[in-house]
Scaffold this motif. Structure first.
Motif, PDB file in Angstrom:
ATOM      1  N   ILE A 171       0.827  -1.217   0.000  1.00  0.00           N
ATOM      2  CA  ILE A 171       0.000   0.000   0.000  1.00  0.00           C
ATOM      3  C   ILE A 171       0.860   1.265   0.000  1.00  0.00           C
ATOM      4  O   ILE A 171       0.602   2.204  -0.764  1.00  0.00           O
ATOM      5  CB  ILE A 171      -0.938  -0.005   1.224  1.00  0.00           C
ATOM      6  CG1 ILE A 171      -1.978  -1.120   1.093  1.00  0.00           C
ATOM      7  CG2 ILE A 171      -1.633   1.354   1.381  1.00  0.00           C
ATOM      8  CD1 ILE A 171      -2.724  -1.418   2.391  1.00  0.00           C
ATOM      9  N   TYR A 172       1.881   1.291   0.841  1.00  0.00           N
ATOM     10  CA  TYR A 172       2.634   2.534   1.072  1.00  0.00           C
ATOM     11  C   TYR A 172       3.944   2.649   0.279  1.00  0.00           C
ATOM     12  O   TYR A 172       4.544   3.718   0.280  1.00  0.00           O
ATOM     13  CB  TYR A 172       2.934   2.678   2.565  1.00  0.00           C
ATOM     14  CG  TYR A 172       1.695   2.852   3.402  1.00  0.00           C
ATOM     15  CD1 TYR A 172       1.056   4.093   3.486  1.00  0.00           C
ATOM     16  CD2 TYR A 172       1.135   1.789   4.110  1.00  0.00           C
ATOM     17  CE1 TYR A 172      -0.093   4.262   4.248  1.00  0.00           C
ATOM     18  CE2 TYR A 172      -0.008   1.948   4.882  1.00  0.00           C
ATOM     19  CZ  TYR A 172      -0.622   3.181   4.937  1.00  0.00           C
ATOM     20  OH  TYR A 172      -1.760   3.339   5.694  1.00  0.00           O
ATOM     21  N   HIS A 173       4.366   1.573  -0.387  1.00  0.00           N
ATOM     22  CA  HIS A 173       5.665   1.601  -1.060  1.00  0.00           C
ATOM     23  C   HIS A 173       5.525   1.082  -2.490  1.00  0.00           C
ATOM     24  O   HIS A 173       5.716  -0.124  -2.748  1.00  0.00           O
ATOM     25  CB  HIS A 173       6.688   0.778  -0.257  1.00  0.00           C
ATOM     26  CG  HIS A 173       6.866   1.292   1.142  1.00  0.00           C
ATOM     27  ND1 HIS A 173       7.713   2.342   1.436  1.00  0.00           N
ATOM     28  CD2 HIS A 173       6.273   0.937   2.315  1.00  0.00           C
ATOM     29  CE1 HIS A 173       7.651   2.599   2.736  1.00  0.00           C
ATOM     30  NE2 HIS A 173       6.782   1.765   3.291  1.00  0.00           N
ATOM     31  N   PRO A 174       5.228   1.983  -3.414  1.00  0.00           N
ATOM     32  CA  PRO A 174       4.988   1.598  -4.810  1.00  0.00           C
ATOM     33  C   PRO A 174       6.107   0.787  -5.441  1.00  0.00           C
ATOM     34  O   PRO A 174       5.845  -0.096  -6.261  1.00  0.00           O
ATOM     35  CB  PRO A 174       4.809   2.954  -5.517  1.00  0.00           C
ATOM     36  CG  PRO A 174       4.343   3.878  -4.437  1.00  0.00           C
ATOM     37  CD  PRO A 174       5.034   3.425  -3.187  1.00  0.00           C
ATOM     38  N   ASP A 175       7.355   1.061  -5.059  1.00  0.00           N
ATOM     39  CA  ASP A 175       8.484   0.343  -5.656  1.00  0.00           C
ATOM     40  C   ASP A 175       8.479  -1.142  -5.302  1.00  0.00           C
ATOM     41  O   ASP A 175       9.085  -1.958  -6.010  1.00  0.00           O
ATOM     42  CB  ASP A 175       9.816   0.958  -5.214  1.00  0.00           C
ATOM     43  CG  ASP A 175      10.042   2.343  -5.808  1.00  0.00           C
ATOM     44  OD1 ASP A 175       9.301   2.706  -6.740  1.00  0.00           O
ATOM     45  OD2 ASP A 175      10.935   3.055  -5.317  1.00  0.00           O
ATOM     46  N   ASN A 200      -4.724  -3.706  -3.447  1.00  0.00           N
ATOM     47  CA  ASN A 200      -5.347  -3.063  -4.612  1.00  0.00           C
ATOM     48  C   ASN A 200      -6.524  -2.175  -4.212  1.00  0.00           C
ATOM     49  O   ASN A 200      -6.712  -1.084  -4.782  1.00  0.00           O
ATOM     50  CB  ASN A 200      -5.806  -4.121  -5.620  1.00  0.00           C
ATOM     51  CG  ASN A 200      -4.645  -4.731  -6.373  1.00  0.00           C
ATOM     52  OD1 ASN A 200      -3.667  -4.061  -6.677  1.00  0.00           O
ATOM     53  ND2 ASN A 200      -4.747  -6.010  -6.680  1.00  0.00           N
ATOM     54  N   GLU A 201      -7.283  -2.609  -3.231  1.00  0.00           N
ATOM     55  CA  GLU A 201      -8.423  -1.818  -2.785  1.00  0.00           C
ATOM     56  C   GLU A 201      -7.968  -0.508  -2.150  1.00  0.00           C
ATOM     57  O   GLU A 201      -8.522   0.564  -2.432  1.00  0.00           O
ATOM     58  CB  GLU A 201      -9.268  -2.618  -1.793  1.00  0.00           C
ATOM     59  CG  GLU A 201     -10.494  -1.909  -1.265  1.00  0.00           C
ATOM     60  CD  GLU A 201     -11.508  -1.573  -2.342  1.00  0.00           C
ATOM     61  OE1 GLU A 201     -12.255  -0.569  -2.161  1.00  0.00           O
ATOM     62  OE2 GLU A 201     -11.572  -2.290  -3.359  1.00  0.00           O
ATOM     63  N   MET A 202      -6.956  -0.566  -1.296  1.00  0.00           N
ATOM     64  CA  MET A 202      -6.487   0.633  -0.623  1.00  0.00           C
ATOM     65  C   MET A 202      -5.783   1.598  -1.585  1.00  0.00           C
ATOM     66  O   MET A 202      -5.922   2.810  -1.467  1.00  0.00           O
ATOM     67  CB  MET A 202      -5.550   0.266   0.529  1.00  0.00           C
ATOM     68  CG  MET A 202      -6.224  -0.519   1.653  1.00  0.00           C
ATOM     69  SD  MET A 202      -7.699   0.300   2.314  1.00  0.00           S
ATOM     70  CE  MET A 202      -6.961   1.750   3.048  1.00  0.00           C
ATOM     71  N   VAL A 203      -5.047   1.060  -2.542  1.00  0.00           N
ATOM     72  CA  VAL A 203      -4.381   1.905  -3.531  1.00  0.00           C
ATOM     73  C   VAL A 203      -5.432   2.605  -4.395  1.00  0.00           C
ATOM     74  O   VAL A 203      -5.304   3.781  -4.738  1.00  0.00           O
ATOM     75  CB  VAL A 203      -3.422   1.073  -4.404  1.00  0.00           C
ATOM     76  CG1 VAL A 203      -2.918   1.894  -5.591  1.00  0.00           C
ATOM     77  CG2 VAL A 203      -2.248   0.585  -3.575  1.00  0.00           C
ATOM     78  N   LYS A 204      -6.490   1.892  -4.724  1.00  0.00           N
ATOM     79  CA  LYS A 204      -7.571   2.440  -5.544  1.00  0.00           C
ATOM     80  C   LYS A 204      -8.232   3.625  -4.837  1.00  0.00           C
ATOM     81  O   LYS A 204      -8.613   4.605  -5.453  1.00  0.00           O
ATOM     82  CB  LYS A 204      -8.611   1.343  -5.817  1.00  0.00           C
ATOM     83  CG  LYS A 204      -9.649   1.705  -6.859  1.00  0.00           C
ATOM     84  CD  LYS A 204     -10.742   0.627  -6.934  1.00  0.00           C
ATOM     85  CE  LYS A 204     -10.123  -0.740  -7.160  1.00  0.00           C
ATOM     86  NZ  LYS A 204     -11.179  -1.806  -7.228  1.00  0.00           N
ATOM     87  N   ARG A 205      -8.351   3.513  -3.515  1.00  0.00           N
ATOM     88  CA  ARG A 205      -8.985   4.585  -2.740  1.00  0.00           C
ATOM     89  C   ARG A 205      -8.100   5.819  -2.666  1.00  0.00           C
ATOM     90  O   ARG A 205      -8.569   6.925  -2.484  1.00  0.00           O
ATOM     91  CB  ARG A 205      -9.290   4.099  -1.316  1.00  0.00           C
ATOM     92  CG  ARG A 205     -10.351   3.012  -1.243  1.00  0.00           C
ATOM     93  CD  ARG A 205     -10.583   2.605   0.187  1.00  0.00           C
ATOM     94  NE  ARG A 205     -11.451   1.423   0.289  1.00  0.00           N
ATOM     95  CZ  ARG A 205     -11.804   0.847   1.447  1.00  0.00           C
ATOM     96  NH1 ARG A 205     -11.360   1.366   2.586  1.00  0.00           N
ATOM     97  NH2 ARG A 205     -12.575  -0.209   1.463  1.00  0.00           N
TER      98      ARG A 205
END
Length: 218
Positions: A175-179, A213-218
């Motif tokens: 969620i917090y680290h895209p890399d 995926n749900e949290m990133v979408k939000r």
């Protein structure tokens, strides 16, 4: 209120459905009190550090839950915190300890890696809870690649109690680290832990790929 008076009150609040549910999930010494019935008692007592420890030492699940609400984390010693972490025996105790005691204990960082390696499953659950918090809020100095390696290799055989906060750590990385998101998703899919976990309508699955995926979408 004295410890004896509180235990008597808790006993009077016994709910058979709650008792059966708690017993099914590992509670041994308990009264069977709904979680929502414990908070009003804490609100009445307010902060009472000494009473909190007396309640904890009774071993009753509800007394320990109440203790986490009335203890003052800033007055705790490292030995006292360690004692609580290693003497738990019920998942709700662990979660309330992590949320209301450990999170606000100023010296908690000394326990993070130590407890992650503990043979005591409740201390290990707390250690990984601390890691999940660091990943989300203060990731500086954390070797995220190394943490992903540990999760991938250790989570499949970890006790269920520990898997839960290891999984939270995995989700927080994604969620917090895209890399590291893709790697976290791959590990979640590979392990498949909580893939079929039942969730209520409107709630997010704890299965890491769905959660991420749900949290990133939000």
């Amino acid at each position: 209120m004295t410890t004896a008076e509180i235990l008597s009150q808790l006993e009077s609040l016994r709910n058979e459905t709650t008792f059966a549910h708690n017993a099914k999930h590992g509670a041994v010494k308990q009264f069977g009190v709904k979680l929502g019935d414990i908070r009003p008692i804490a609100k009445k007592i307010k902060i009472n550090h000494e009473l909190a420890f007396e309640l904890w030492e009774t071993g009753y699940a509800e007394a320990r839950l109440l203790a986490t609400l009335i203890v003052n984390p800033k007055k705790l010693s490292a030995n006292e915190v360690s004692h609580m972490a290693h003497s738990m025996d019920f998942v709700h105790e662990a979660d309330w300890f992590n949320s209301y005691v450990l999170k606000d204990f100023q010296g908690k960082e000394q326990f993070r890696e130590q407890w992650m390696d503990s043979d005591n499953k409740w201390a290990a659950r707390s250690g990984w809870s601390l890691m999940a918090g660091r990943i989300a809020r203060e990731p500086e100095g954390i070797d995220i690649s190394a943490i992903l390696y540990r999760i991938e290799n250790e989570m499949p055989t970890a006790p269920p109690e520990v898997q839960w906060t290891m999984n939270t750590t995995l989700a927080n990385i994604g969620i917090y680290h895209p890399d590291f998101r893709q790697k976290a998703l791959e590990i979640g899919e590979k392990l498949g832990i909580y893939r079929d976990y039942p969730v209520s309508k409107g709630c997010t699955s704890p299965f890491a790929p769905i959660w991420i995926n749900e949290m990133v979408k939000r």
